[in-house]
Design a protein around this motif. Structure first.
Motif, PDB file in Angstrom:
ATOM      1  N   LEU A 133      42.632 -25.411  19.816  1.00 33.30           N
ATOM      2  CA  LEU A 133      42.708 -26.610  20.543  1.00 33.30           C
ATOM      3  C   LEU A 133      42.690 -27.901  19.677  1.00 33.30           C
ATOM      4  CD1 LEU A 133      40.270 -25.512  23.399  1.00 33.30           C
ATOM      5  CD2 LEU A 133      42.673 -25.736  23.704  1.00 33.30           C
ATOM      6  N   GLY A 134      42.755 -27.572  18.398  1.00 29.94           N
ATOM      7  CA  GLY A 134      42.892 -28.765  17.526  1.00 29.94           C
ATOM      8  C   GLY A 134      41.271 -29.259  16.921  1.00 29.94           C
ATOM      9  N   ILE A 135      40.340 -28.384  17.228  1.00 26.74           N
ATOM     10  CA  ILE A 135      39.256 -28.668  16.816  1.00 26.74           C
ATOM     11  C   ILE A 135      38.433 -27.582  15.713  1.00 26.74           C
ATOM     12  CG2 ILE A 135      36.547 -28.761  17.609  1.00 26.74           C
ATOM     13  CD1 ILE A 135      37.694 -29.168  20.442  1.00 26.74           C
ATOM     14  N   ASP A 136      38.286 -28.201  14.594  1.00 27.64           N
ATOM     15  CA  ASP A 136      37.951 -27.525  13.345  1.00 27.64           C
ATOM     16  C   ASP A 136      36.354 -27.388  13.357  1.00 27.64           C
ATOM     17  OD1 ASP A 136      37.227 -26.042  11.128  1.00 27.64           O
ATOM     18  OD2 ASP A 136      38.719 -27.021   9.869  1.00 27.64           O
ATOM     19  N   MET A 137      35.774 -26.336  13.844  1.00 30.87           N
ATOM     20  CA  MET A 137      34.172 -26.485  13.876  1.00 30.87           C
ATOM     21  C   MET A 137      33.587 -26.358  12.759  1.00 30.87           C
ATOM     22  SD  MET A 137      33.549 -22.729  15.974  1.00 30.87           S
ATOM     23  CE  MET A 137      31.896 -22.707  15.643  1.00 30.87           C
ATOM     24  N   THR A 138      34.371 -26.130  11.496  1.00 29.39           N
ATOM     25  CA  THR A 138      33.815 -26.114  10.229  1.00 29.39           C
ATOM     26  C   THR A 138      33.667 -27.613   9.716  1.00 29.39           C
ATOM     27  OG1 THR A 138      35.648 -25.890   8.967  1.00 29.39           O
ATOM     28  CG2 THR A 138      34.717 -23.713   9.923  1.00 29.39           C
TER      29      THR A 138
ATOM     30  N   TYR B 233      32.409 -29.121  36.823  1.00 26.25           N
ATOM     31  CA  TYR B 233      32.546 -28.080  35.442  1.00 26.25           C
ATOM     32  C   TYR B 233      31.961 -26.756  35.734  1.00 26.25           C
ATOM     33  CZ  TYR B 233      33.316 -32.794  33.194  1.00 26.25           C
ATOM     34  OH  TYR B 233      33.914 -33.984  32.963  1.00 26.25           O
ATOM     35  N   THR B 234      32.269 -25.873  35.411  1.00 30.57           N
ATOM     36  CA  THR B 234      31.875 -24.278  35.937  1.00 30.57           C
ATOM     37  C   THR B 234      32.492 -23.425  34.703  1.00 30.57           C
ATOM     38  OG1 THR B 234      31.776 -22.332  37.222  1.00 30.57           O
ATOM     39  CG2 THR B 234      33.724 -23.898  37.306  1.00 30.57           C
TER      40      THR B 234
ATOM     41  N   CYS C 228      29.523 -25.912  27.729  1.00 33.73           N
ATOM     42  CA  CYS C 228      30.545 -25.191  28.016  1.00 33.73           C
ATOM     43  C   CYS C 228      31.888 -25.994  27.276  1.00 33.73           C
ATOM     44  CB  CYS C 228      31.015 -25.319  29.612  1.00 33.73           C
ATOM     45  SG  CYS C 228      32.334 -24.364  30.274  1.00 33.73           S
ATOM     46  N   LEU C 229      32.654 -25.547  26.736  1.00 25.06           N
ATOM     47  CA  LEU C 229      33.669 -26.496  25.864  1.00 25.06           C
ATOM     48  C   LEU C 229      34.315 -27.394  26.899  1.00 25.06           C
ATOM     49  CD1 LEU C 229      35.267 -26.807  23.245  1.00 25.06           C
ATOM     50  CD2 LEU C 229      36.672 -25.165  23.902  1.00 25.06           C
ATOM     51  N   PHE C 230      34.366 -28.575  26.324  1.00 25.03           N
ATOM     52  CA  PHE C 230      34.987 -29.849  27.105  1.00 25.03           C
ATOM     53  C   PHE C 230      36.284 -30.196  26.538  1.00 25.03           C
ATOM     54  CE2 PHE C 230      35.717 -34.287  27.755  1.00 25.03           C
ATOM     55  CZ  PHE C 230      35.570 -34.380  29.218  1.00 25.03           C
ATOM     56  N   HIS C 231      37.300 -29.538  27.201  1.00 20.24           N
ATOM     57  CA  HIS C 231      38.788 -29.791  26.561  1.00 20.24           C
ATOM     58  C   HIS C 231      39.624 -29.675  27.701  1.00 20.24           C
ATOM     59  CE1 HIS C 231      42.603 -29.382  24.747  1.00 20.24           C
ATOM     60  NE2 HIS C 231      41.938 -29.943  23.474  1.00 20.24           N
ATOM     61  N   PRO C 232      40.486 -30.419  28.174  1.00 19.49           N
ATOM     62  CA  PRO C 232      41.373 -30.278  29.492  1.00 19.49           C
ATOM     63  C   PRO C 232      42.102 -28.794  29.398  1.00 19.49           C
ATOM     64  CG  PRO C 232      42.366 -31.770  27.773  1.00 19.49           C
ATOM     65  CD  PRO C 232      41.196 -31.585  27.391  1.00 19.49           C
ATOM     66  N   ASP C 233      42.433 -28.221  28.187  1.00 15.66           N
ATOM     67  CA  ASP C 233      43.079 -27.051  28.133  1.00 15.66           C
ATOM     68  C   ASP C 233      42.012 -25.768  27.927  1.00 15.66           C
ATOM     69  OD1 ASP C 233      45.588 -28.472  28.631  1.00 15.66           O
ATOM     70  OD2 ASP C 233      45.692 -28.756  26.330  1.00 15.66           O
ATOM     71  N   ALA C 234      40.915 -26.025  27.980  1.00 15.06           N
ATOM     72  CA  ALA C 234      39.886 -25.054  27.665  1.00 15.06           C
ATOM     73  C   ALA C 234      39.339 -24.101  28.673  1.00 15.06           C
ATOM     74  CB  ALA C 234      38.488 -25.875  27.055  1.00 15.06           C
ATOM     75  N   GLY C 235      39.942 -24.410  30.155  1.00 16.30           N
ATOM     76  CA  GLY C 235      39.409 -23.485  31.342  1.00 16.30           C
ATOM     77  C   GLY C 235      37.903 -23.586  31.035  1.00 16.30           C
ATOM     78  N   ASN C 236      37.511 -22.547  31.231  1.00 13.53           N
ATOM     79  CA  ASN C 236      35.998 -22.145  31.615  1.00 13.53           C
ATOM     80  C   ASN C 236      35.308 -21.549  30.235  1.00 13.53           C
ATOM     81  OD1 ASN C 236      37.189 -19.830  32.033  1.00 13.53           O
ATOM     82  ND2 ASN C 236      36.781 -19.980  34.460  1.00 13.53           N
ATOM     83  N   PHE C 237      35.527 -21.968  29.195  1.00 13.59           N
ATOM     84  CA  PHE C 237      35.193 -21.185  27.938  1.00 13.59           C
ATOM     85  C   PHE C 237      33.807 -21.841  27.404  1.00 13.59           C
ATOM     86  CE2 PHE C 237      34.783 -20.454  23.392  1.00 13.59           C
ATOM     87  CZ  PHE C 237      35.603 -19.169  23.275  1.00 13.59           C
ATOM     88  N   LEU C 238      32.939 -20.639  27.466  1.00 14.21           N
ATOM     89  CA  LEU C 238      31.368 -20.976  27.035  1.00 14.21           C
ATOM     90  C   LEU C 238      31.128 -21.045  25.671  1.00 14.21           C
ATOM     91  CD1 LEU C 238      28.918 -18.746  29.390  1.00 14.21           C
ATOM     92  CD2 LEU C 238      29.255 -21.409  29.579  1.00 14.21           C
ATOM     93  N   ILE C 239      30.303 -21.846  25.438  1.00  9.05           N
ATOM     94  CA  ILE C 239      29.853 -22.000  23.848  1.00  9.05           C
ATOM     95  C   ILE C 239      28.625 -21.059  23.660  1.00  9.05           C
ATOM     96  CG2 ILE C 239      29.367 -23.131  21.637  1.00  9.05           C
ATOM     97  CD1 ILE C 239      32.417 -23.423  22.577  1.00  9.05           C
ATOM     98  N   THR C 240      28.535 -20.051  23.368  1.00  4.95           N
ATOM     99  CA  THR C 240      27.231 -19.308  23.366  1.00  4.95           C
ATOM    100  C   THR C 240      26.004 -19.899  22.762  1.00  4.95           C
ATOM    101  OG1 THR C 240      26.071 -17.406  22.544  1.00  4.95           O
ATOM    102  CG2 THR C 240      27.881 -17.976  21.252  1.00  4.95           C
ATOM    103  N   GLU C 241      24.974 -19.466  23.299  1.00  8.28           N
ATOM    104  CA  GLU C 241      23.531 -20.143  22.616  1.00  8.28           C
ATOM    105  C   GLU C 241      22.988 -19.742  21.522  1.00  8.28           C
ATOM    106  OE1 GLU C 241      19.973 -19.799  25.666  1.00  8.28           O
ATOM    107  OE2 GLU C 241      21.643 -19.379  27.149  1.00  8.28           O
ATOM    108  N   ALA C 242      23.743 -18.581  20.991  1.00  8.50           N
ATOM    109  CA  ALA C 242      23.658 -18.061  19.576  1.00  8.50           C
ATOM    110  C   ALA C 242      24.065 -19.335  18.501  1.00  8.50           C
ATOM    111  CB  ALA C 242      24.506 -16.942  19.510  1.00  8.50           C
ATOM    112  N   LEU C 243      24.936 -19.920  18.756  1.00  3.40           N
ATOM    113  CA  LEU C 243      25.466 -20.963  17.880  1.00  3.40           C
ATOM    114  C   LEU C 243      24.031 -22.163  17.751  1.00  3.40           C
ATOM    115  CD1 LEU C 243      28.383 -21.430  17.007  1.00  3.40           C
ATOM    116  CD2 LEU C 243      28.264 -23.501  18.433  1.00  3.40           C
TER     117      LEU C 243
ATOM    118  N   ILE D  75      34.809 -18.006  19.026  1.00  4.42           N
ATOM    119  CA  ILE D  75      34.686 -19.457  19.217  1.00  4.42           C
ATOM    120  C   ILE D  75      35.503 -20.366  18.215  1.00  4.42           C
ATOM    121  CG2 ILE D  75      33.098 -21.404  19.293  1.00  4.42           C
ATOM    122  CD1 ILE D  75      30.973 -19.648  20.176  1.00  4.42           C
ATOM    123  N   TYR D  76      35.493 -19.877  17.101  1.00  2.00           N
ATOM    124  CA  TYR D  76      36.171 -20.647  16.065  1.00  2.00           C
ATOM    125  C   TYR D  76      37.689 -20.550  16.249  1.00  2.00           C
ATOM    126  CZ  TYR D  76      38.656 -21.665  11.507  1.00  2.00           C
ATOM    127  OH  TYR D  76      39.411 -22.099  10.451  1.00  2.00           O
TER     128      TYR D  76
END
Length: 531
Positions: free
Chosen positions: A330-335, A208-209, A242-257, A323-324
Motif C-alpha cells: 500500500l506504499g507504506i514502508d514500516m521500517t 471501521y471494523t 486496524c490499518l487505516f487506508h482506503p485499500d486496506a479492507g479490514n486488516f488488523l495490526i496485531t498487538e504483538a507490534l 504486516i510488512y
C-alpha cells in the motif's frame, strides 16, 4: 410461485458454529447450510488467535472460569461460564478428530503435546492455535468435512430475508425462512423442522471494523422481528489498531507490534499513551482504543500512527513479515515510517437470548455463536473464548435437536413471497447514502466513548433511517445491500436503546455522563412487541 426447498434442519450461517452443528446432526437429519457469500467467507476464517481450553495439568477449569468472570466485568452469567469451560476440552478433541492440526510441542516421548499460548486475561497457557491463522485452519477443515457428507446441502450466495412462523398455532413455532438467491436474484422459500441462526455478529454497523463484509447483524435483526428477546447489545468490542487506508479492507495490526516496542503517535509525531495509562502502549485493549478515539475526536484527525521504525529493518521483517508485506503493498514502508491506524469494531458481545441448549424464545428456533447471548462474555469478551463458544453451543444445540426432531413430521407449504406490487429500483444511491450515514453516526455517537446527548442524536437519526428504509423495502425488489441495510439499521437501534438504558460505565460500555460502575451488575434485556 417461488421455489420451495425442504429440510429437517436449516442452518443460517457457515462459520465454526454452523458447520460444526451440521456435522453433529448429519448422521440422522437432512441439513441445509445457507451461506451468504462463499462458504469460506466469514469471521471464523479470519480469526488469528486460538481456542481456549484446559489441557495443561497445572491449569484448571476453575481457573478458566475465574479468568472469564474477571474479564466480563461482573456481568457474566456463572452457569454459562461454568458450562462452557467444562465442555471446552471435549469440543476441542472433537475438532482435532475432524482433522484440525493445532501446533504441537517437540516431544521426544511420543505422546502428542499441544503448544499452548497465553493471551490477555488468561492466568495460564491454555490457547490451542494453528500458528497465527487458527480460524483458517478450523474453517477449511470443517468445510472439507461438510462437503464430504451426502446429507448436507450448502446453498452458497443466499441471503436469509426473514424467518417464517406458523401463525395457525398459538405458540407459533418457526417453520423456516424466506431466502434470496443472489445468483438468480429470486426470492425462494425453505421449510425446516428446526432452524438455527449462526450468522455471526454485527460489527459492520460501524464505519471501521475488523470483520468481513458479511457481518451485518442479520440473525439478530431477523430474530427480533420474529419475536425473540435480545440482551447486552451495548457491549461492542473494539480492536485498538486496524490499518487505516482506503485499500486496506479490514486488516488488523496485531498487538504483538506494541509488545515489541511500537509507539502510538499523533499526526504531529508526539507520543500520547503515557498521558492515559502508566502501562502506555501495553495497556489493555479498551484503554488503548479509548485513548486513540479521544485523540482523534479532540484533534478532528482521521487516524493516529503506530511507529516501530526505531527498530532495525531486519528485526521488523523477521518478526512481522505479513504486516510488512501488506503495508509495503500500500506504499507504506514500516521500517522507515509510522503505520496509520484506527480502532475497529471487532466483536458483538450481546445478541439473541438463548438457554444452554441454544433455544431462543421462539419454538424450533435456535441461535449459536456470535449472534447469540449466552451470558459467557458479560461486559467484555476474553480472548479465545469466542470460537470456543461456537463449538460448545453447537454441540449442545445438536443434542437437543436430535432428541426432539420429529422424523415423521410432514413438510409444510410456506406462504408464497408476494412481490406483485414492487418494482426494480433505479435509486441505489439512496441505499448507499443511508448506508454511509448509518455507519458514520454509529461510529461518532455510539462508538468507544459515549454520552447521553450523542446517543439521543443517534436514536433520532436511526428512527428517520428506519422510516426511509421501510418505505423503500415495501416498494422495491430486494437486493443484497437493501437486506443488509435493513438489518443493520434494526441492530443499530437495539445497540442504541441498550446503551441508553445503562446508566454506568462497565467493560466495553463507557459513557462520560456515568463514568462510575454501579454496585449491582444487571443484564440489559430488550423485548419486542407481541408477535
Amino acid at each position: 410461485m417461488n421455489q420451495q426447498h425442504n429440510c429437517d434442519v436449516l442452518i443460517i450461517g457457515s462459520g465454526a458454529a454452523g458447520l460444526s452443528l451440521a456435522l453433529h446432526l448429519a448422521q440422522n437429519a437432512d441439513v441445509v447450510i445457507l451461506s451468504k457469500s462463499k462458504v469460506n467467507e466469514g469471521s471464523t476464517y479470519y480469526a488469528q488467535g486460538g481456542i481456549a481450553a484446559v489441557f495443561d495439568e497445572n491449569d484448571s477449569i476453575e481457573s478458566h472460569v475465574a479468568d472469564t468472570l474477571i474479564a466480563g466485568a461482573g456481568l457474566c452469567e456463572q452457569e454459562a461460564v461454568q458450562y462452557t469451560a467444562e465442555n471446552a476440552r471435549a469440543c476441542l478433541e472433537w475438532l482435532i478428530d475432524q482433522g484440525v492440526n493445532f501446533d504441537q510441542e517437540d516431544n521426544q516421548g511420543g505422546d502428542v503435546k499441544y503448544h499452548l499460548t497465553r493471551e490477555g486475561g488468561h492466568s495460564h497457557r491454555r490457547i490451542l492455535h494453528a500458528a497465527d491463522a487458527t480460524g483458517q485452519a478450523v474453517q477449511t477443515t470443517l468445510v472439507d468435512r461438510v462437503k464430504q457428507h451426502n446429507r448436507i446441502r450448502i446453498f452458497e450466495r443466499y441471503n436469509a430475508i426473514d424467518l417464517v412462523r406458523d401463525n395457525k398455532q398459538s405458540d407459533s413455532p418457526c417453520i423456516g425462512a424466506y431466502i434470496w438467491n443472489r445468483n438468480s436474484e429470486k426470492v425462494e422459500r425453505i421449510f425446516a423442522k428446526k432452524t438455527i441462526l449462526a450468522t455471526g455478529g454485527a460489527s459492520k454497523v460501524y464505519q471501521y471494523t475488523s470483520n468481513p463484509d458479511i457481518a451485518s447483524g442479520d440473525g439478530i435483526a431477523m430474530a427480533w422481528r420474529a419475536g425473540c428477546r435480545v440482551a447486552n447489545m451495548e457491549f461492542n468490542q473494539f480492536h485498538p489498531t486496524c490499518l487505516f487506508h482506503p485499500d486496506a479492507g479490514n486488516f488488523l495490526i496485531t498487538e504483538a507490534l506494541r509488545g515489541e516496542g511500537a509507539i502510538l503517535r499523533r499526526p504531529d509525531g508526539s507520543r500520547f499513551m503515557p498521558q492515559f495509562d502508566e502501562r502506555a502502549e501495553l495497556a489493555p485493549r479498551d484503554i488503548v482504543a479509548r485513548a486513540i478515539d479521544f485523540e482523534m475526536k479532540r484533534l478532528g484527525a482521521d487516524c493516529m500512527y503506530l511507529d516501530i521504525s526505531h527498530k532495525s529493518a531486519d528485526f521488523i521483517k523477521q518478526h512481522f513479515p505479513t504486516i510488512y508485506d501488506k503495508t509495503k503493498s500500500l506504499g507504506i514502508d514500516m521500517t522507515k515510517q509510522p503505520i496509520p491506524v484506527v480502532p475497529a469494531a471487532h466483536y458483538t458481545c450481546g445478541g439473541v437470548m438463548i438457554n444452554n441448549k441454544g433455544q431462543t424464545d421462539v419454538a424450533n428456533l435456535y441461535a449459536i455463536g456470535e449472534v447469540a447471548y449466552t451470558g459467557l462474555h458479560g461486559a467484555n469478551r476474553m480472548a479465545s473464548n469466542s470460537l470456543l463458544e461456537c463449538l460448545v453451543y453447537a454441540r449442545a444445540a445438536a443434542q437437543d435437536i436430535e432428541a426432539n426432531l420429529n422424523h415423521k413430521q410432514r413438510y409444510l407449504t410456506l406462504p408464497p413471497w408476494d412481490e406483485s406490487r414492487v418494482t426494480d429500483s433505479d435509486e441505489e444511491v439512496v441505499i448507499q447514502h443511508n448506508w454511509h450515514e448509518l455507519r458514520l453516526f454509529m461510529w461518532d455517537y455510539v462508538g468507544i466513548v459515549r454520552t447521553t446527548k450523542r446517543l439521543e442524536r443517534a436514536l433520532h437519526r436511526v428512527e428517520l433511517l428506519q422510516k426511509e428504509i421501510d418505505e423503500y423495502y415495501r416498494h422495491f425488489r430486494v437486493s443484497n445491500n437493501l437486506l443488509e441495510l435493513r438489518n443493520l439499521v434494526q441492530v443499530a437501534e437495539l445497540i442504541i436503546r441498550c446503551a441508553m438504558s445503562r446508566k454506568e460505565s462497565r467493560g466495553l460500555h463507557y459513557t462520560l455522563d456515568y463514568p462510575e460502575t454501579n454496585d449491582e451488575a444487571k443484564v440489559t434485556v430488550l423485548t419486542p412487541a407481541a408477535h
